[in-house]
Design a protein around this motif. Sequence first.
Motif, PDB file in Angstrom:
ATOM      1  N   ILE A 212       0.832  -1.202   0.000  1.00 16.49           N
ATOM      2  CA  ILE A 212       0.000   0.000   0.000  1.00 16.49           C
ATOM      3  C   ILE A 212       0.870   1.257   0.000  1.00 16.49           C
ATOM      4  CG2 ILE A 212      -1.712   1.326   1.304  1.00 16.49           C
ATOM      5  CD1 ILE A 212      -2.745  -1.356   2.421  1.00 16.49           C
ATOM      6  N   PHE A 213       1.874   1.277   0.873  1.00 20.89           N
ATOM      7  CA  PHE A 213       2.741   2.454   1.005  1.00 20.89           C
ATOM      8  C   PHE A 213       3.507   2.726  -0.288  1.00 20.89           C
ATOM      9  CE2 PHE A 213       6.631   4.490   3.028  1.00 20.89           C
ATOM     10  CZ  PHE A 213       5.986   5.686   3.309  1.00 20.89           C
ATOM     11  N   ASP A 214       3.986   1.675  -0.924  1.00 11.62           N
ATOM     12  CA  ASP A 214       4.726   1.828  -2.172  1.00 11.62           C
ATOM     13  C   ASP A 214       3.856   2.501  -3.232  1.00 11.62           C
ATOM     14  OD1 ASP A 214       6.796   1.570  -4.000  1.00 11.62           O
ATOM     15  OD2 ASP A 214       6.282  -0.485  -4.545  1.00 11.62           O
ATOM     16  N   ARG A 215       2.640   2.031  -3.388  1.00  8.77           N
ATOM     17  CA  ARG A 215       1.737   2.604  -4.389  1.00  8.77           C
ATOM     18  C   ARG A 215       1.319   4.024  -4.010  1.00  8.77           C
ATOM     19  NH1 ARG A 215       1.727  -2.557  -4.573  1.00  8.77           N
ATOM     20  NH2 ARG A 215       1.033  -3.796  -6.361  1.00  8.77           N
ATOM     21  N   PHE A 216       1.036   4.212  -2.729  1.00  7.00           N
ATOM     22  CA  PHE A 216       0.628   5.552  -2.305  1.00  7.00           C
ATOM     23  C   PHE A 216       1.730   6.570  -2.550  1.00  7.00           C
ATOM     24  CE2 PHE A 216       1.081   8.769   1.025  1.00  7.00           C
ATOM     25  CZ  PHE A 216      -0.023   9.555   0.718  1.00  7.00           C
ATOM     26  N   MET A 217       2.954   6.271  -2.113  1.00  5.42           N
ATOM     27  CA  MET A 217       4.040   7.223  -2.242  1.00  5.42           C
ATOM     28  C   MET A 217       4.335   7.551  -3.702  1.00  5.42           C
ATOM     29  SD  MET A 217       4.932   8.341   0.674  1.00  5.42           S
ATOM     30  CE  MET A 217       6.420   9.210   0.179  1.00  5.42           C
TER      31      MET A 217
ATOM     32  N   LYS B 100       3.887  11.743  -7.547  1.00  8.45           N
ATOM     33  CA  LYS B 100       3.602  12.098  -8.941  1.00  8.45           C
ATOM     34  C   LYS B 100       2.527  13.187  -9.021  1.00  8.45           C
ATOM     35  CE  LYS B 100       2.487   9.845 -13.367  1.00  8.45           C
ATOM     36  NZ  LYS B 100       1.118  10.314 -13.674  1.00  8.45           N
ATOM     37  N   GLN B 101       1.468  13.063  -8.220  1.00  7.21           N
ATOM     38  CA  GLN B 101       0.396  14.051  -8.234  1.00  7.21           C
ATOM     39  C   GLN B 101       0.887  15.420  -7.779  1.00  7.21           C
ATOM     40  OE1 GLN B 101      -2.650  12.301  -5.766  1.00  7.21           O
ATOM     41  NE2 GLN B 101      -3.452  11.008  -7.401  1.00  7.21           N
ATOM     42  N   LEU B 102       1.677  15.441  -6.724  1.00  5.93           N
ATOM     43  CA  LEU B 102       2.196  16.717  -6.226  1.00  5.93           C
ATOM     44  C   LEU B 102       3.167  17.348  -7.220  1.00  5.93           C
ATOM     45  CD1 LEU B 102       2.779  15.834  -2.460  1.00  5.93           C
ATOM     46  CD2 LEU B 102       0.994  17.299  -3.425  1.00  5.93           C
ATOM     47  N   HIS B 103       3.985  16.500  -7.849  1.00  5.78           N
ATOM     48  CA  HIS B 103       4.931  17.003  -8.843  1.00  5.78           C
ATOM     49  C   HIS B 103       4.192  17.661 -10.010  1.00  5.78           C
ATOM     50  CE1 HIS B 103       7.897  16.868 -12.117  1.00  5.78           C
ATOM     51  NE2 HIS B 103       8.799  16.931 -11.167  1.00  5.78           N
ATOM     52  N   GLU B 104       3.138  16.998 -10.488  1.00  4.61           N
ATOM     53  CA  GLU B 104       2.358  17.542 -11.610  1.00  4.61           C
ATOM     54  C   GLU B 104       1.656  18.829 -11.190  1.00  4.61           C
ATOM     55  OE1 GLU B 104      -0.196  14.321 -12.571  1.00  4.61           O
ATOM     56  OE2 GLU B 104       1.285  13.280 -13.836  1.00  4.61           O
TER      57      GLU B 104
ATOM     58  N   GLN C 224       8.928  26.189  -4.424  1.00  2.76           N
ATOM     59  CA  GLN C 224       7.694  25.510  -4.026  1.00  2.76           C
ATOM     60  C   GLN C 224       7.908  23.998  -3.946  1.00  2.76           C
ATOM     61  OE1 GLN C 224       3.969  26.501  -5.824  1.00  2.76           O
ATOM     62  NE2 GLN C 224       4.574  28.631  -6.200  1.00  2.76           N
ATOM     63  N   TRP C 225       8.633  23.453  -4.910  1.00  2.00           N
ATOM     64  CA  TRP C 225       8.856  22.015  -4.911  1.00  2.00           C
ATOM     65  C   TRP C 225       9.717  21.590  -3.716  1.00  2.00           C
ATOM     66  CZ3 TRP C 225       6.653  17.878  -6.105  1.00  2.00           C
ATOM     67  CH2 TRP C 225       7.333  16.659  -6.160  1.00  2.00           C
ATOM     68  N   GLU C 226      10.670  22.415  -3.325  1.00  2.00           N
ATOM     69  CA  GLU C 226      11.491  22.120  -2.149  1.00  2.00           C
ATOM     70  C   GLU C 226      10.637  22.070  -0.889  1.00  2.00           C
ATOM     71  OE1 GLU C 226      14.466  25.116  -2.242  1.00  2.00           O
ATOM     72  OE2 GLU C 226      15.803  23.964  -3.578  1.00  2.00           O
TER      73      GLU C 226
END
Length: 309
Positions: free
Chosen positions: A78-83, A88-92, A106-108
């Motif tokens: 679960i943790f692997d998929r969530f992270m 990816k969502q936050l990066h986009e 902001q990314w930092e």
Amino acid sequence: MEEDVDTNFNRWNTEYIDLYQEEWWRQLDCHSKTAYNEWVIDKVVPFIILSPTIVEVIFSICKKLDQPPETRYLTIEIFDRFMARHHKQLHECIWDRSPDNHLLRQWERVTERIQRQMILRAMSCMQLASKFVNYKKCLHSSVIMNYLKSVGQSFTLHNIMASEKRVYETLNFKLPLYHPLMYVDYLTERLSKLEVISDIKLLHSTSISVLDVVYIQHKEIYSRLFHMISGRWERTEAERESFLAVECDKLFLACAVVACAAEISEPNNGAIIQRLSQETGCLLQDIEGLSSIISEIILPDKNAAYVKP
């Protein structure tokens, strides 16, 4: 008359178990063949973010909180998929919507927040896993809060419940309920019925110990497997995608784990690995290859052939 009743009951019981095992096998086999689809859709690979240290910490917490092996493996899944999806969502979100001169700063800040919340997210994944493994003994939010406080992490009950919700929503309310131990359980049960192993309990417990090593050293093991197949360490983008099917094949992995455990618990029993191949359809040489890599991780003195340049 009483003997006939006992005989009929035992026969019915055996037939019922066999029928259950067939359905169990169909479900496991189907999932093993399609599990990589979600990774392909998300365009990420397993354990891209998880390090051996993170996996070891999660295993350690599960043991301290008296959780069974199923919970620790499901927690990692679960943790692997969530992270992967969360990152990816936050990066986009940052890089697609923010002005260029603010992107890096902001990314930092986002990555710093991800780091601060990592143990909370891991505990949320563990909480979800415990509910699906054994709801009567699941980890309640108060238990999570008290444990986090004991390691110097102060989160309120509201924080913990909100985090669990965030994990669940990020995964679209779909948890990866299949983990390699399910396949190991099935395979050891089959070997027990086929009577090719003298101590099935020892084989099963050894398989769990081997599976722990596989989770902790996942990246290293599959790096060596790719090297064994291709003769190279670095993968192209196309090779990374095609190799994903191998890396997500839990049935193949379980065969190698059981084969490795059998070599440890009952050396020189060639019938076991042959039966694993016959029962699953996995090629004998493939099982031997992955099993040998796992053995070399467990026994470091054999690692010379795999030293990276």
